[in-house]
Design an enzyme around this catalytic site. Structure first.
Site, PDB file in Angstrom:
ATOM      1  N   GLU A  34       0.881  -1.174   0.000  1.00 33.13           N
ATOM      2  CA  GLU A  34       0.000   0.000   0.000  1.00 33.13           C
ATOM      3  C   GLU A  34       0.912   1.216   0.000  1.00 33.13           C
ATOM      4  O   GLU A  34       1.476   1.577   1.038  1.00 33.13           O
ATOM      5  CB  GLU A  34      -0.880   0.003   1.259  1.00 33.13           C
ATOM      6  CG  GLU A  34      -1.812  -1.193   1.385  1.00 33.13           C
ATOM      7  CD  GLU A  34      -3.008  -1.101   0.445  1.00 33.13           C
ATOM      8  OE1 GLU A  34      -3.278  -0.008  -0.074  1.00 33.13           O
ATOM      9  OE2 GLU A  34      -3.656  -2.142   0.240  1.00 33.13           O
ATOM     10  N   CYS A  67      -2.235   9.805   2.552  1.00 30.78           N
ATOM     11  CA  CYS A  67      -1.848   9.248   1.248  1.00 30.78           C
ATOM     12  C   CYS A  67      -2.907   9.495   0.189  1.00 30.78           C
ATOM     13  O   CYS A  67      -2.589   9.571  -0.990  1.00 30.78           O
ATOM     14  CB  CYS A  67      -1.574   7.752   1.376  1.00 30.78           C
ATOM     15  SG  CYS A  67      -2.995   6.832   1.967  1.00 30.78           S
TER      16      CYS A  67
HETATM   17  P1  NAD Z   1       8.280   4.555   4.969  1.00 30.22           P
HETATM   18  O1  NAD Z   1       8.270   3.721   3.747  1.00 30.22           O
HETATM   19  O2  NAD Z   1       9.455   5.403   5.226  1.00 30.22           O
HETATM   20  O3  NAD Z   1       8.088   3.648   6.282  1.00 30.22           O
HETATM   21  C1  NAD Z   1       7.047   2.690   6.378  1.00 30.22           C
HETATM   22  C2  NAD Z   1       7.507   1.565   7.302  1.00 30.22           C
HETATM   23  O4  NAD Z   1       8.648   0.918   6.730  1.00 30.22           O
HETATM   24  C3  NAD Z   1       7.922   2.048   8.679  1.00 30.22           C
HETATM   25  O5  NAD Z   1       7.437   1.133   9.640  1.00 30.22           O
HETATM   26  C4  NAD Z   1       9.431   2.028   8.608  1.00 30.22           C
HETATM   27  O6  NAD Z   1      10.068   1.805   9.862  1.00 30.22           O
HETATM   28  C5  NAD Z   1       9.692   0.854   7.684  1.00 30.22           C
HETATM   29  N1  NAD Z   1      10.995   0.973   6.996  1.00 30.22           N
HETATM   30  C6  NAD Z   1      11.752   2.059   6.808  1.00 30.22           C
HETATM   31  N2  NAD Z   1      12.894   1.757   6.145  1.00 30.22           N
HETATM   32  C7  NAD Z   1      12.846   0.432   5.908  1.00 30.22           C
HETATM   33  C8  NAD Z   1      13.717  -0.496   5.273  1.00 30.22           C
HETATM   34  N3  NAD Z   1      14.869  -0.122   4.731  1.00 30.22           N
HETATM   35  N4  NAD Z   1      13.340  -1.785   5.187  1.00 30.22           N
HETATM   36  C9  NAD Z   1      12.166  -2.167   5.710  1.00 30.22           C
HETATM   37  N5  NAD Z   1      11.291  -1.340   6.321  1.00 30.22           N
HETATM   38  C10 NAD Z   1      11.622  -0.060   6.429  1.00 30.22           C
HETATM   39  O7  NAD Z   1       6.943   5.435   4.891  1.00 30.22           O
HETATM   40  P2  NAD Z   1       6.461   6.576   5.874  1.00 30.22           P
HETATM   41  O8  NAD Z   1       7.320   7.770   5.694  1.00 30.22           O
HETATM   42  O9  NAD Z   1       6.286   6.020   7.244  1.00 30.22           O
HETATM   43  O10 NAD Z   1       4.996   6.866   5.297  1.00 30.22           O
HETATM   44  C11 NAD Z   1       4.738   7.760   4.277  1.00 30.22           C
HETATM   45  C12 NAD Z   1       4.458   7.033   2.982  1.00 30.22           C
HETATM   46  O11 NAD Z   1       3.467   6.060   3.162  1.00 30.22           O
HETATM   47  C13 NAD Z   1       3.930   7.972   1.921  1.00 30.22           C
HETATM   48  O12 NAD Z   1       4.512   7.673   0.686  1.00 30.22           O
HETATM   49  C14 NAD Z   1       2.456   7.657   1.889  1.00 30.22           C
HETATM   50  O13 NAD Z   1       1.794   7.940   0.679  1.00 30.22           O
HETATM   51  C15 NAD Z   1       2.460   6.197   2.164  1.00 30.22           C
HETATM   52  N6  NAD Z   1       1.173   5.787   2.704  1.00 30.22           N
HETATM   53  C16 NAD Z   1       0.384   4.954   1.963  1.00 30.22           C
HETATM   54  C17 NAD Z   1      -0.850   4.591   2.451  1.00 30.22           C
HETATM   55  C18 NAD Z   1      -1.771   3.676   1.692  1.00 30.22           C
HETATM   56  O14 NAD Z   1      -2.710   3.199   2.299  1.00 30.22           O
HETATM   57  N7  NAD Z   1      -1.541   3.397   0.430  1.00 30.22           N
HETATM   58  C19 NAD Z   1      -1.265   5.068   3.689  1.00 30.22           C
HETATM   59  C20 NAD Z   1      -0.430   5.907   4.393  1.00 30.22           C
HETATM   60  C21 NAD Z   1       0.794   6.254   3.902  1.00 30.22           C
END
Ligand code: NAD
Length: 439
Positions: free
Chosen positions: A189, A223
């Site tokens: 997502e 998002c």
């Molecule tokens: P992110 O990808 O930075 O982090 C998401 C999760 O991944 C966190 O738990 C983080 O600790 C983990 N993570 C970070 N680095 C990682 C790695 N190298 N390997 C594995 N896991 C890792 O995203 P964010 O900044 O927390 O959220 C914002 C993003 O999420 C935006 O792009 C937004 O559009 C998207 N988002 C999508 C939805 C949806 O339902 N489609 C909903 C909310 C947010």
């Protein structure tokens, strides 16, 4: 099966009780992490999750029921939905409660045991979830691990049966690669830039109020927020005027003083957003306070189409507006961008509505409103292309967190001889005739 359903039901009830009994603590944690107002926190995080749990409690038995697939004499075939087993759920910071617990509800309803990794950027909510889950659930059923990307990377190296990830495109690609390496099915997502198209006939108070509300809810860190507007050129002045009025009505003359307006999650995102302020002409807003991680709701006209503001997901309270005057050109511009989670339209022109709905690739199409479609358990939610793959919410969650096992049984009382070798010429003719009744 009955045991499995009872276990799922009991897990859902535990989750619901955990939320209801600690509602105020969750509201406080969400305020501490993101400055969310109690109403916003309750409506978009707690209510949404409780509604999903109620919906699953009411329907999960039906959704998980075996489906009879073939009924022929001497044959029975059913399709049985089985939980994957151990599921890893990784969630982001912008709706740190809902985006962790709503998929968890689906995974539990489907009968899985779950490992949850909430976002380190929302530590109050993450810490509370972790503490309460440890009190309420056995670690064999639900376990929460807090930590940053390095912890997440470590978790990723384990052999999960399924991975459910919500977050950025960048990290989504890492997840997909690792999942492919270990042959683990996954759902992504992700985010993107959701456009919102406005035609001249739809410029009015309601349109402006809905856009302002959807864009500046959670300070734009949603998002599915309208990322940018495409307004019919002739209506730009009228729309700007309506947007300005609605901003004042919703958040008062000084947005910094409004208890209903949130804050940016952290310094990195704050600085990223500030750097986008110069990517166009600030029509309204543009002020900020670093110590409070506050950025004023900001409307930007004439954005540079090659700038970060128009190339990257904004994910903050900046609303760039582009104008259009030719529908074909508009469609061409929209089609040349990566597929978003949703395309919004405030339009009366039926021809344009049909084109936006049918010719664009997006996870959803939403006419005359924003955000609302995400809150319905009856509707599958998810992206396509760059905005991700897979669906969840309601029945889609049960489908997401289960695999389908085909169970085929045949009696021994009748055995069609002609399907076995040695074949004779006449067999082909006969097989053609009885093709529909094979095997
Ligand atoms: P992110 O990808 O930075 O982090 C998401 C999760 O991944 C966190 O738990 C983080 O600790 C983990 N993570 C970070 N680095 C990682 C790695 N190298 N390997 C594995 N896991 C890792 O995203 P964010 O900044 O927390 O959220 C914002 C993003 O999420 C935006 O792009 C937004 O559009 C998207 N988002 C999508 C939805 C949806 O339902 N489609 C909903 C909310 C947010």
């Amino acid at each position: 099966m009955a045991d499995r359903l009872e276990r799922s039901r009991s897990a859902l009830l535990k989750l619901k009780r955990m939320i209801v009994e600690n509602e105020q603590d969750f509201i406080d944690a969400l305020h501490s992490d993101l400055g969310k107002s109690p109403v916003e926190a309750y409506a978009s995080e707690i209510a949404l999750t409780l509604n999903e749990i109620d919906y699953l409690l009411k329907n999960h038995r039906r959704f998980l029921k075996n489906r009879r697939a073939i009924c022929r004499p001497g044959t029975t075939a059913i399709v049985s939905r089985r939980p994957y087993g151990s599921v890893l759920i990784m969630s982001p910071w912008n709706y740190p409660f809902q985006l962790a617990l709503l998929p968890l509800a689906g995974a539990l309803a489907a009968g899985n045991s779950c490992f949850l990794k909430p976002s380190e950027l929302a530590p109050a909510t993450s810490g509370l979830i972790s503490r309460l889950v440890a009190d309420v659930f056995s670690p064999d059923d639900v376990c929460v691990v807090e930590g940053d990307g390095s912890v997440a990377a470590e978790l990723l190296s384990q052999n999960w049966d399924f991975i459910f990830f919500t977050g950025s495109e960048r990290v989504g690609s890492i997840i997909a690669e690792q999942a492919a390496r270990l042959r683990i099915p996954c759902i992504l997502e992700l985010g993107g830039k959701c456009p919102c198209i406005v035609d001249a006939e739809s410029v009015n108070e309601v349109t402006a109020r809905r856009i302002i509300w959807g864009k500046f809810f959670n300070a734009g860190q949603t998002c599915v927020a309208p990322d940018h507007l495409y307004v019919e050129a002739s209506a730009l002045p009228a729309l700007l005027e309506e947007l300005k009025n609605q901003l004042r009505l919703l958040y008062g003359p000084d947005h910094l003083l409004s208890d209903d307006y949130g804050r940016i999650i952290g310094r990195k995102h704050f600085d990223r957003l500030l750097s986008m302020l110069s990517d166009g002409t600030v029509y309204l807003g543009g002020s900020y306070q670093t110590d409070q991680l506050y950025i004023e709701p900001t409307i930007i006209t004439e954005p540079d189409l090659n700038s970060a503001l128009m190339q990257e997901e904004i994910f903050g309270p900046l609303l760039p507006i582009i104008t259009w005057s030719d529908q074909d050109q508009l469609m061409h511009d929209l089609q040349s961008r990566p597929a978003p989670l949703v395309v919004y339209a405030f339009c009366r022109d039926k021809h344009l509505i049909n084109r936006l709905q049918d010719e664009l690739i997006s996870g959803a199409f939403c006419l005359n409103n924003v955000l609302e479609h995400v809150a319905r358990a009856e509707l599958p939610f998810g992206g396509v292309g760059n905005s991700g793959y897979g669906r969840y919410h309601g029945k889609a969650s049960i489908d997401a967190f289960t695999w389908q096992k085909t169970i085929y049984k045949k009696s021994q009382s009748f055995d069609l001889r002609l399907k076995y070798p040695p074949y004779e010429n006449k067999h082909l003719k006969m097989v053609r005739i009885i093709r529909r009744w094979l095997p």
